[in-house]
Design a protein around this motif. Sequence first.
Motif, mmCIF file in Angstrom:
data_model
loop_
_atom_site.group_PDB
_atom_site.id
_atom_site.type_symbol
_atom_site.label_atom_id
_atom_site.label_comp_id
_atom_site.label_asym_id
_atom_site.label_seq_id
_atom_site.Cartn_x
_atom_site.Cartn_y
_atom_site.Cartn_z
ATOM 1 N N THR A 98 16.274 2.447 10.976
ATOM 2 C CA THR A 98 15.297 1.381 10.781
ATOM 3 C C THR A 98 15.949 0.246 10.002
ATOM 4 N N VAL A 99 15.864 -0.961 10.515
ATOM 5 C CA VAL A 99 16.406 -2.132 9.828
ATOM 6 C C VAL A 99 15.277 -2.794 9.042
ATOM 7 N N TYR A 100 15.401 -2.728 7.722
ATOM 8 C CA TYR A 100 14.377 -3.263 6.818
ATOM 9 C C TYR A 100 15.064 -3.480 5.482
ATOM 10 N N GLY A 101 15.111 -4.700 5.020
ATOM 11 C CA GLY A 101 15.924 -5.057 3.870
ATOM 12 C C GLY A 101 15.565 -4.321 2.590
ATOM 13 N N GLN A 102 16.584 -4.030 1.786
ATOM 14 C CA GLN A 102 16.360 -3.361 0.510
ATOM 15 C C GLN A 102 15.428 -4.170 -0.382
ATOM 16 N N THR A 103 15.528 -5.494 -0.328
ATOM 17 C CA THR A 103 14.630 -6.334 -1.113
ATOM 18 C C THR A 103 13.180 -6.075 -0.738
ATOM 19 N N GLU A 104 12.927 -5.862 0.563
ATOM 20 C CA GLU A 104 11.559 -5.601 1.015
ATOM 21 C C GLU A 104 11.089 -4.225 0.563
ATOM 22 N N VAL A 105 11.988 -3.236 0.582
ATOM 23 C CA VAL A 105 11.645 -1.915 0.054
ATOM 24 C C VAL A 105 11.255 -2.029 -1.413
ATOM 25 N N THR A 106 12.060 -2.763 -2.181
ATOM 26 C CA THR A 106 11.783 -2.937 -3.607
ATOM 27 C C THR A 106 10.449 -3.642 -3.825
ATOM 28 N N ARG A 107 10.191 -4.685 -3.035
ATOM 29 C CA ARG A 107 8.930 -5.423 -3.170
ATOM 30 C C ARG A 107 7.736 -4.509 -2.882
ATOM 31 N N ASP A 108 7.833 -3.710 -1.824
ATOM 32 C CA ASP A 108 6.733 -2.800 -1.482
ATOM 33 C C ASP A 108 6.481 -1.795 -2.600
ATOM 34 N N LEU A 109 7.550 -1.274 -3.176
ATOM 35 C CA LEU A 109 7.400 -0.306 -4.262
ATOM 36 C C LEU A 109 6.821 -0.963 -5.510
ATOM 37 N N MET A 110 7.272 -2.179 -5.829
ATOM 38 C CA MET A 110 6.698 -2.906 -6.967
ATOM 39 C C MET A 110 5.204 -3.133 -6.784
ATOM 40 N N ASP A 111 4.834 -3.560 -5.586
ATOM 41 C CA ASP A 111 3.419 -3.819 -5.317
ATOM 42 C C ASP A 111 2.588 -2.545 -5.445
ATOM 43 N N ALA A 112 3.147 -1.433 -4.976
ATOM 44 C CA ALA A 112 2.429 -0.158 -5.062
ATOM 45 C C ALA A 112 2.263 0.283 -6.510
ATOM 46 N N ARG A 113 3.322 0.111 -7.311
ATOM 47 C CA ARG A 113 3.209 0.493 -8.719
ATOM 48 C C ARG A 113 2.214 -0.416 -9.447
ATOM 49 N N ASP A 114 2.186 -1.700 -9.100
ATOM 50 C CA ASP A 114 1.209 -2.612 -9.705
ATOM 51 C C ASP A 114 -0.211 -2.193 -9.335
ATOM 52 N N ALA A 115 -0.413 -1.853 -8.060
ATOM 53 C CA ALA A 115 -1.753 -1.480 -7.592
ATOM 54 C C ALA A 115 -2.258 -0.210 -8.269
ATOM 55 N N MET A 116 -1.334 0.654 -8.669
ATOM 56 C CA MET A 116 -1.711 1.918 -9.310
ATOM 57 C C MET A 116 -1.556 1.859 -10.830
ATOM 58 N N ASN A 117 -1.404 0.619 -11.343
ATOM 59 C CA ASN A 117 -1.267 0.420 -12.792
ATOM 60 C C ASN A 117 -0.098 1.209 -13.374
#
Length: 391
Positions: A98-117
């Motif tokens: 799967t081609v998906y940039g590491q920056t995008e992986v990091t952004r998705d994880l940051m957003d998930a951690r923010d959403a879960m406080n």
Amino acid sequence: MRTQVVIIGAGPSGLLLSQLLHLKGIDTLVLERQSRNYVLSRIRAGVLEQGMVDLLKTAQVGERLEREALIHGGIELAFNGQRRQIDMKSLTGGSVVTVYGQTEVTRDLMDARDAMNGHLIYEAEDVVPHDFDGGRPRVTYRKDGVEREVFCDYIAGCDGYHGISRRSVPQETLKTFERVYPFGWLGLLSDTPPVNDELIYSNHERGFALCTMRSLTRSRYYIQCATDEKPEDWSDDRFWDELRKRLPGDVAEALVTGPSIEKSIAPLRSFVAEPMRFGRLFLAGDAAHIVPPTGAKGLNLAASDIFFLSRALTAFYETGSEELIDCYSEQCLRRIWKAQRFSWWMTSILHRFPDSSPYDLRLQQAELDYVTTSTAAATALAENYVGLPYE
């Protein structure tokens, strides 16, 4: 302050570990010495193994990935002016990358951690792990000029090659293995359509080249360069001209060029630190190992470390058993050394080495010819590229 697990480093491995543990009801604190924007500005790899994709879905961060990622069933090897495909999907029974940039992986994880406080502290200075060889580990850091201390059960060092975690380990307990390659990769990112719908790895007399992408409208290209060169010495025009020379004629003609968004040079290194556990301190990702980017294993190895570590910590908190904790290092290193071998092999057959003799160059060509015409050899490449199982 007290938490169950302190994670040093808010790159993709640290964030992924925090997310997976949170979903199992385990408290974590993530400490990152850089700002959030700085972390997101890092330009890194973008090829994910299926195992990592599955792990991101388990972490509940796979929605945008599934929607936007590019799925590749093969790669192309170019040499002697020709292109030959390695059909990974058919050779491995359906596995893809799967081609998906590491920056995008990091952004998705940051957003998930923010959403879960999630508990993340950016710009934490002077982070230092203490007493991890005993029963009461702690981490000290400074934030806004105030010294702070966190007690915990375990510490996860996900802070990269230059981080404090590995440097805090008594050096007499650590074994390191390293190979430094006599060249680097000059990379250029541009908002141009990819020249091909699959990655092209090119062996050329002028040096290695790689055509890859981040999306259908954003491309990433690399060329082998000397270790003492600087990005500012390479204008966009010079880069595009050199890239064309290293590609087969039909690819060079189809190449769409444009202004660079980012340009940088990455040195190539192989590195492993053993073991990866020291009492209640674990090393994961680049803190424990580095591979040349040729085989697209760096980020994926970090993910496999987190698979084993999250599983071990979850088992401990659910059952009290330390069995998986005790075998964490061994399980990780078994997979790491296989990835080291594959990355070294890919690097050795695709690059021009300064001391290569005519004999060495003929062997490179024979190896490329063999791996692209032998089903057995192509299958071995494909199995390693799409990712060995987590075991």
